[in-house]
Design an enzyme around this catalytic site. Sequence first.
Site, PDB file in Angstrom:
ATOM      1  N   ASN A  78      -5.710  -5.245   9.709  1.00  0.00           N
ATOM      2  CA  ASN A  78      -6.975  -4.606   9.353  1.00  0.00           C
ATOM      3  C   ASN A  78      -8.077  -5.621   9.144  1.00  0.00           C
ATOM      4  O   ASN A  78      -7.821  -6.759   8.715  1.00  0.00           O
ATOM      5  CB  ASN A  78      -6.848  -3.808   8.048  1.00  0.00           C
ATOM      6  CG  ASN A  78      -5.997  -2.568   8.192  1.00  0.00           C
ATOM      7  OD1 ASN A  78      -5.903  -1.984   9.269  1.00  0.00           O
ATOM      8  ND2 ASN A  78      -5.372  -2.168   7.099  1.00  0.00           N
ATOM      9  N   GLY A 113      -4.766  -6.056   6.143  1.00  0.00           N
ATOM     10  CA  GLY A 113      -3.675  -5.247   6.681  1.00  0.00           C
ATOM     11  C   GLY A 113      -2.367  -5.748   6.102  1.00  0.00           C
ATOM     12  O   GLY A 113      -2.100  -6.957   6.102  1.00  0.00           O
ATOM     13  N   GLY A 132       3.776  -5.524 -12.069  1.00  0.00           N
ATOM     14  CA  GLY A 132       2.522  -6.189 -12.406  1.00  0.00           C
ATOM     15  C   GLY A 132       2.740  -7.335 -13.375  1.00  0.00           C
ATOM     16  O   GLY A 132       3.583  -8.220 -13.150  1.00  0.00           O
ATOM     17  N   GLY A 171       6.444  -8.424 -14.628  1.00  0.00           N
ATOM     18  CA  GLY A 171       7.481  -9.079 -13.837  1.00  0.00           C
ATOM     19  C   GLY A 171       8.020  -8.210 -12.722  1.00  0.00           C
ATOM     20  O   GLY A 171       7.351  -7.316 -12.213  1.00  0.00           O
ATOM     21  N   ASP A 173       1.695  -8.244  -1.085  1.00  0.00           N
ATOM     22  CA  ASP A 173       2.109  -8.691   0.247  1.00  0.00           C
ATOM     23  C   ASP A 173       2.679 -10.110   0.198  1.00  0.00           C
ATOM     24  O   ASP A 173       3.679 -10.404   0.862  1.00  0.00           O
ATOM     25  CB  ASP A 173       0.927  -8.625   1.215  1.00  0.00           C
ATOM     26  CG  ASP A 173       0.473  -7.193   1.456  1.00  0.00           C
ATOM     27  OD1 ASP A 173       1.332  -6.292   1.453  1.00  0.00           O
ATOM     28  OD2 ASP A 173      -0.736  -6.980   1.630  1.00  0.00           O
TER      29      ASP A 173
END
Length: 279
Positions: free
Chosen positions: A12, A40, A197, A200, A228
Site C-alpha cells: 500500500n 501495506g 501492546g 508484552g 508487522d
Amino acid sequence: MSIDLAVVGSINADITAVTSRLPATGETVGGGRLLRSPGGKGANQAAAAARLGARTRMIGAVGRDASGQAMKRALDRAGVDRRDVAEVDVETGTALIMVDAQGENQIAVCEGANARVHLDEVEFAADEAVLTQLEISMDLVSELAVRVPGYFAVNAAPALPLPAEVVQRADLIIVNETEYFLLPQLEEARLVAVTYGSRGSSLLARDEQIAFAEALPKAPVSTVGAGDAFAAALTIALRTGLRPERALRAANAVGAAAVMDAAAQPALDPFEVYLDGDD
C-alpha cells in the site's frame, strides 16, 4: 543469518495524518501533519524481515501508477527481492491513516491492486518460510495453506474468520489480543502468538500458554508498523530455532524499536542486535 522468507501480501501507499488526537465520529480535528510513505502489511513485513537480515522476497501486486513505482523503490531500498511483484491495471492499494500524539492509530484500507495478487508461476521451496496476512483474498490464503511445503505463518489481521484448513495447516498464527478474542477458532491452532501492546506477548499451543515475554517500556511515536515488525521478527526467531520465550523477547525488542519510528517500514538493525544474552 541463513533464513529464506517469502512474504505474500499487500502493498500500500500510506497517507498519514498526524494529529494531537483521533477524531470522534463526525468530528474534524485540525492542525495535522501529512506524511506519505510505503506501507501495506505484506510490504511492511517483507521490509522488516530483509532489514533484520533474512533473504526475503515479496509476492504481491501494485498498479501501473506513480504510487506503484514508489512502492517498488521502497522494497528495493529495504533489500527485498521484488521479482514476484506484479504490475496490474488498477490503482495501487492505499491506506488512509490517522495517528495521535500517543502513537495510537485508525486505518482505512482501499485494496486496489492487492485484490489481484496471485500465485501463477510462483513456487515455494521446502526450506523457505512463508508469511502472509489477511489484506489479500482469503481464497489466496487458503491456496497457500495447500501449496506451501515448508513453514507457514499467518498474521490473522485484520480479524476475519479463517478457513479450518488454514488454522489446521499454519505452523504459526500471529494476532493481537482483540483479534484473538474475535477469532475463537484459534483456540484449536497448534501455535498462536498474541500481542498485548505495552503488556508484552505470549505463545499459546492449542490455547495453553507456553511462553510469555514482557514488553520493553517505550513512549511510542507511532504503532502503525510495530505489529508487522513483530510478525517478521517472530517468524525469523522461531525459524532460527530459538526457544519460545527468547523468540518472544527478540520479537518484542524489534516491535519496541519499530514504535520509535513514524514510518510503517522503520529502519531496523540486524536481528542479532535484538537478542538478549540468555541462551
